[in-house]
Design an enzyme around this catalytic site. Structure first.
Site, PDB file in Angstrom:
ATOM      1  N   SER A  75       0.187  -1.277   0.483  1.00 29.35           N
ATOM      2  CA  SER A  75      -0.007  -0.572  -0.058  1.00 29.35           C
ATOM      3  C   SER A  75       0.588   1.294  -0.269  1.00 29.35           C
ATOM      4  O   SER A  75       1.661   1.280   0.535  1.00 29.35           O
ATOM      5  CB  SER A  75      -1.291   0.123   0.994  1.00 29.35           C
ATOM      6  OG  SER A  75      -1.522   1.161   1.274  1.00 29.35           O
ATOM      7  N   HIS A 113     -12.987   0.402  -5.719  1.00 28.41           N
ATOM      8  CA  HIS A 113     -12.291   0.563  -4.915  1.00 28.41           C
ATOM      9  C   HIS A 113     -13.620   0.392  -3.097  1.00 28.41           C
ATOM     10  O   HIS A 113     -13.215   0.739  -2.605  1.00 28.41           O
ATOM     11  CB  HIS A 113     -12.543   2.012  -4.040  1.00 28.41           C
ATOM     12  CG  HIS A 113     -10.895   2.691  -3.396  1.00 28.41           C
ATOM     13  ND1 HIS A 113      -9.587   2.621  -4.119  1.00 28.41           N
ATOM     14  CD2 HIS A 113     -10.555   2.582  -2.386  1.00 28.41           C
ATOM     15  CE1 HIS A 113      -8.818   3.058  -3.855  1.00 28.41           C
ATOM     16  NE2 HIS A 113      -8.859   3.388  -2.292  1.00 28.41           N
ATOM     17  N   ARG A 150     -15.806   1.983  -1.895  1.00 26.79           N
ATOM     18  CA  ARG A 150     -15.875   3.315  -0.905  1.00 26.79           C
ATOM     19  C   ARG A 150     -15.333   4.875  -1.434  1.00 26.79           C
ATOM     20  O   ARG A 150     -15.251   5.610  -1.205  1.00 26.79           O
ATOM     21  CB  ARG A 150     -14.446   2.999  -0.025  1.00 26.79           C
ATOM     22  CG  ARG A 150     -14.704   1.689   0.553  1.00 26.79           C
ATOM     23  CD  ARG A 150     -13.142   1.148   1.432  1.00 26.79           C
ATOM     24  NE  ARG A 150     -11.960   2.470   1.542  1.00 26.79           N
ATOM     25  CZ  ARG A 150     -11.736   2.673   2.479  1.00 26.79           C
ATOM     26  NH1 ARG A 150     -12.789   2.128   3.351  1.00 26.79           N
ATOM     27  NH2 ARG A 150     -10.887   2.881   3.228  1.00 26.79           N
ATOM     28  N   ILE A 208     -15.033  -9.439  -3.409  1.00 27.26           N
ATOM     29  CA  ILE A 208     -14.720 -10.980  -3.550  1.00 27.26           C
ATOM     30  C   ILE A 208     -13.910 -12.115  -2.548  1.00 27.26           C
ATOM     31  O   ILE A 208     -13.567 -10.753  -1.552  1.00 27.26           O
ATOM     32  CB  ILE A 208     -13.051 -11.466  -4.398  1.00 27.26           C
ATOM     33  CG1 ILE A 208     -13.423 -10.735  -5.855  1.00 27.26           C
ATOM     34  CG2 ILE A 208     -12.327 -12.360  -4.489  1.00 27.26           C
ATOM     35  CD1 ILE A 208     -13.929 -11.235  -6.530  1.00 27.26           C
ATOM     36  N   ARG A 209     -14.635 -12.579  -1.386  1.00 29.22           N
ATOM     37  CA  ARG A 209     -14.897 -13.169  -0.809  1.00 29.22           C
ATOM     38  C   ARG A 209     -14.511 -14.380  -0.569  1.00 29.22           C
ATOM     39  O   ARG A 209     -14.466 -15.183   0.661  1.00 29.22           O
ATOM     40  CB  ARG A 209     -16.163 -12.933   0.566  1.00 29.22           C
ATOM     41  CG  ARG A 209     -17.114 -11.007  -0.079  1.00 29.22           C
ATOM     42  CD  ARG A 209     -16.308 -10.271   1.320  1.00 29.22           C
ATOM     43  NE  ARG A 209     -16.859  -8.718   1.577  1.00 29.22           N
ATOM     44  CZ  ARG A 209     -15.536  -8.233   0.539  1.00 29.22           C
ATOM     45  NH1 ARG A 209     -14.683  -8.665  -0.219  1.00 29.22           N
ATOM     46  NH2 ARG A 209     -16.207  -7.072   0.551  1.00 29.22           N
ATOM     47  N   ARG A 266     -11.212  -6.481   1.920  1.00 35.00           N
ATOM     48  CA  ARG A 266     -11.676  -6.716   3.300  1.00 35.00           C
ATOM     49  C   ARG A 266     -11.328  -8.292   4.116  1.00 35.00           C
ATOM     50  O   ARG A 266     -10.620  -7.601   5.757  1.00 35.00           O
ATOM     51  CB  ARG A 266     -12.720  -6.348   3.513  1.00 35.00           C
ATOM     52  CG  ARG A 266     -13.378  -4.958   3.413  1.00 35.00           C
ATOM     53  CD  ARG A 266     -13.969  -4.295   3.381  1.00 35.00           C
ATOM     54  NE  ARG A 266     -14.714  -3.555   3.216  1.00 35.00           N
ATOM     55  CZ  ARG A 266     -15.317  -2.833   1.691  1.00 35.00           C
ATOM     56  NH1 ARG A 266     -14.930  -3.039   0.715  1.00 35.00           N
ATOM     57  NH2 ARG A 266     -15.653  -1.432   1.956  1.00 35.00           N
TER      58      ARG A 266
END
Length: 435
Positions: A136, A331, A334, A365-366, A386
């Site tokens: 990041s 994003h 967000r 995508i989980r 996340r």
């Protein structure tokens, strides 16, 4: 699991399944839940209000986050049977590197809200799995520290670098040079955050991590950025007397704690506070346009990937401009409320790119099944955001690793149960649109 996970191997899904069930015989259960709903619930309980607002929150009413899931749910997997799926392969190649699975760990800014020096722990998790971590630009540890930890775990572990295009071109060049020096395989230029979106969860508690010195470690560790801060301090001519309040004192403490150097010195030194204000002034460039992009190839030899592409015309123009890849992304919902779901955008963009550049996708995508759907719709790989942060909140580096390992394991099982043996063979034949 408690022990370091190996690189994903053929049969990774059954191996991980068996490991968990074997541990269950002895009364041990996974430290991070294997389903997203419970993972999210427990992470919520583990995080501070500020961390949860920043990591889990979305723009406006959150409708883009809802659209991301709805877009995935509109596609159903149609399994085929009586095919030999005893040997399966998840491996792919991206920019000359063979990867064990079509999964990358996305950059998440201000991860220090969840865990101090979060990026080092996430880097360790990625290295243990052998999948790339996209460092990041708004990280909570310098990229050099993250790369060193990854190499300690696995020499040459894959890493990419996310670039936020600053208003200072020399700072952009410094970031690019540092990314190359730490062995990044690609630079991912984030295009959709030239300004912060309207994020009520953060706004309602008045919380901007960067204003507290959180998530600016790439900057405070950069020689060009420190030059900019020094120049500003030399040219400063007084200014308004700052308001003194309990909140301001707490913020000063946070800035002092997150700045390089000794805490007590940072409380009174001007550099930490000047660094925060400098970051806020220059971290993004709202004027960023295609002309800026045209000169990027002369500034770095790394493959260039554009993140935040949602329109097929932008994807075509990017490929025509010679970029090496794009990330279809909103994003994580967000930035723009009411935006198109990333999977709906992918379904239009992948045919427009037509194999001329690599196509990745994130936002929503989980699960392993989600990854399979993305690959079938034309993505070369999927990025996890996340979920790995939730794992980090629950069990540090091990938690982040296990969350991604679970997604890879489910992908492997779903691939075989759908009648396929290689992710490279997936296409829309495995899917039906149901809504």
């Amino acid at each position: 699991m408690d022990d370091a996970a190996p690189l994903p191997t053929p049969g990774a899904g059954r191996i991980r399944q068996n490991d968990i069930y074997t541990a269950g015989i002895h009364g041990r259960t996974p430290r991070v839940p294997t389903d997203f709903a419970e993972l999210e619930r427990r992470a919520h309980d583990a995080m501070s209000d500020r961390a949860w607002a920043y990591i889990a929150g979305g723009a406006g009413e959150g409708t883009t986050m809802t659209s991301n899931r709805a877009a995935l749910d509109r596609w159903a997997i149609v399994p085929r049977v009586l095919r030999d799926v005893s040997v399966r392969s998840l491996g792919i190649e991206l920019f000359g590197r063979r990867l064990p699975a079509p999964v990358l760990i996305s950059p998440v800014g201000a991860g220090g809200l969840v865990r101090r020096r979060a990026d080092v722990e996430i880097g360790r998790a990625a290295a243990e799995l052998g999948v790339p971590y996209i460092f990041s630009n708004q990280g909570s540890a310098p990229m050099e520290d993250v790369a060193a930890e990854m190499d300690r775990v696995r020499t040459g572990a894959p890493r990419w670098f996310q670039l936020y295009w600053s208003t200072d071109d020399d700072l952009v060049d410094s970031f690019l040079g540092r990314a190359s020096a730490v062995g990044a395989d690609a630079v991912v230029v984030t295009l959709d955050t030239t300004m912060l979106g309207w994020r009520p969860q953060d706004l309602n508690i008045g919380s901007l991590p960067f204003a507290r010195g959180e998530g600016i470690d790439q900057y405070t560790s950069d020689p060009r950025f420190r030059e900019i801060v020094a120049e500003r301090l030399r040219s400063a001519v007084g200014g308004d007397r700052p308001e003194v309040s309990l909140g301001a004192i707490r913020t000063l403490g946070s800035i002092a704690r997150n700045a390089p150097g000794r805490f007590l010195r940072n409380l009174t030194a001007p550099e930490p506070r000047a660094s925060v204000q400098t970051f806020l002034d220059i971290y993004s460039r709202p004027s960023l346009n295609w002309d800026d992009l045209a000169g990027l190839r002369d500034r770095t030899s790394l493959p260039i990937v554009l993140k935040g592409v949602l329109h097929p015309d932008d994807a075509r123009r990017a490929v025509d401009a010679g970029v090496d890849g794009i990330v279809v992304s909103n994003h994580g919902g967000r930035q723009v409320d009411g935006a198109i779901g990333s999977i709906d955008a992918l379904a239009e963009i992948a045919p427009a790119v037509d194999g001329r550049a690599k196509v990745l996708v994130d936002s929503g995508i989980r699960t392993g099944a989600d990854v399979l759907k993305a690959l079938a719709l034309g993505a070369d790989a999927a990025c996890i955001g996340r979920p790995h942060m939730y794992g980090l909140a629950l069990a540090g580096a091990d938690g982040a690793r296990d969350v991604v390992a679970n997604i890879i394991a489910e992908l492997d099982l779903t691939l075989g149960l759908s009648g396929y043996t290689a992710v490279a063979d997936l296409d829309t034949d495995v899917l039906r649109k149901i809504g």
